[in-house]
Design an enzyme around this catalytic site. Sequence first.
Site, PDB file in Angstrom:
ATOM      1  N   LEU A   1       0.804  -1.222   0.000  1.00  0.00           N
ATOM      2  CA  LEU A   1       0.000   0.000   0.000  1.00  0.00           C
ATOM      3  C   LEU A   1       0.837   1.273   0.000  1.00  0.00           C
ATOM      4  CD1 LEU A   1      -2.876  -0.990   2.449  1.00  0.00           C
ATOM      5  CD2 LEU A   1      -2.992  -0.776  -0.026  1.00  0.00           C
TER       6      LEU A   1
ATOM      7  N   CYS B   1       3.030  -1.624   9.040  1.00  0.00           N
ATOM      8  CA  CYS B   1       1.620  -1.300   8.774  1.00  0.00           C
ATOM      9  C   CYS B   1       0.787  -2.556   8.515  1.00  0.00           C
ATOM     10  CB  CYS B   1       1.513  -0.359   7.587  1.00  0.00           C
ATOM     11  SG  CYS B   1       2.409   1.184   7.816  1.00  0.00           S
ATOM     12  N   HIS B   2       1.307  -3.447   7.683  1.00  0.00           N
ATOM     13  CA  HIS B   2       0.528  -4.634   7.315  1.00  0.00           C
ATOM     14  C   HIS B   2       1.338  -5.917   7.379  1.00  0.00           C
ATOM     15  CE1 HIS B   2      -1.553  -1.195   5.404  1.00  0.00           C
ATOM     16  NE2 HIS B   2      -2.575  -1.775   5.984  1.00  0.00           N
ATOM     17  N   GLY B   3       2.590  -5.836   7.829  1.00  0.00           N
ATOM     18  CA  GLY B   3       3.379  -7.033   8.075  1.00  0.00           C
ATOM     19  C   GLY B   3       4.164  -7.586   6.901  1.00  0.00           C
TER      20      GLY B   3
ATOM     21  N   PRO C   1       1.459  -9.377   2.862  1.00  0.00           N
ATOM     22  CA  PRO C   1       0.532  -9.130   1.747  1.00  0.00           C
ATOM     23  C   PRO C   1       1.135  -8.449   0.522  1.00  0.00           C
ATOM     24  CG  PRO C   1       0.213  -7.473   3.438  1.00  0.00           C
ATOM     25  CD  PRO C   1       1.227  -8.460   3.982  1.00  0.00           C
TER      26      PRO C   1
END
Length: 186
Positions: free
Chosen positions: A132, A150-152, A165
């Site tokens: 992202l 933030c999202h790993g 991701p």
Amino acid sequence: MSAHDTAEPNRRDFLYIATGAVGAVGVVTALWPFIDQMNPDAATLALAAIDVDVSQVAEGQSIVAKWRGKPVAIRQRTAAEVKAAKDTALGQLKDPVARNANLPADAPATDANRSAPEKEQWLVMVQVCTHLGCIPLGQSGPYDGWFCPCHGSVYDTAGRIRQGPAPENMAIPPFKFTSDTTVRIG
């Protein structure tokens, strides 16, 4: 067939075409300043290529330069980091493509295709998570590469996605070493 049904153009047809042409030119003339202002200004074009002095970057350290508004990590990797990246089989990678602007689009994501030519200890990479657009933390995560909290998403020491991701490896911008201590990005 009546006298009004002729196949030849008449004065009214000419006036319709002429009015349409003048109107089209007027619209383009009115819109041109708005379209032209979308071009990059001189300051942006000046940053199309930057030179970065890496003489003070010690082995195991990174610096971040700003190129076209994006952070570019320049890291002098340790011998252990280079070995770990080289020993990683392509089958272990989520994204098998190098994503290196200096190579063909389908080049495999080997360490050699991600590092600087003839300077394998150097990695020059856009430090933006491909999930992202976050900015990952350097020298973090289980592979001692980059970690996006933030999202790993987890990247290895060559900037290749290993977990999380993010769908792609971090991008390698166009670059070259112009001397032993200067890298030109762009």
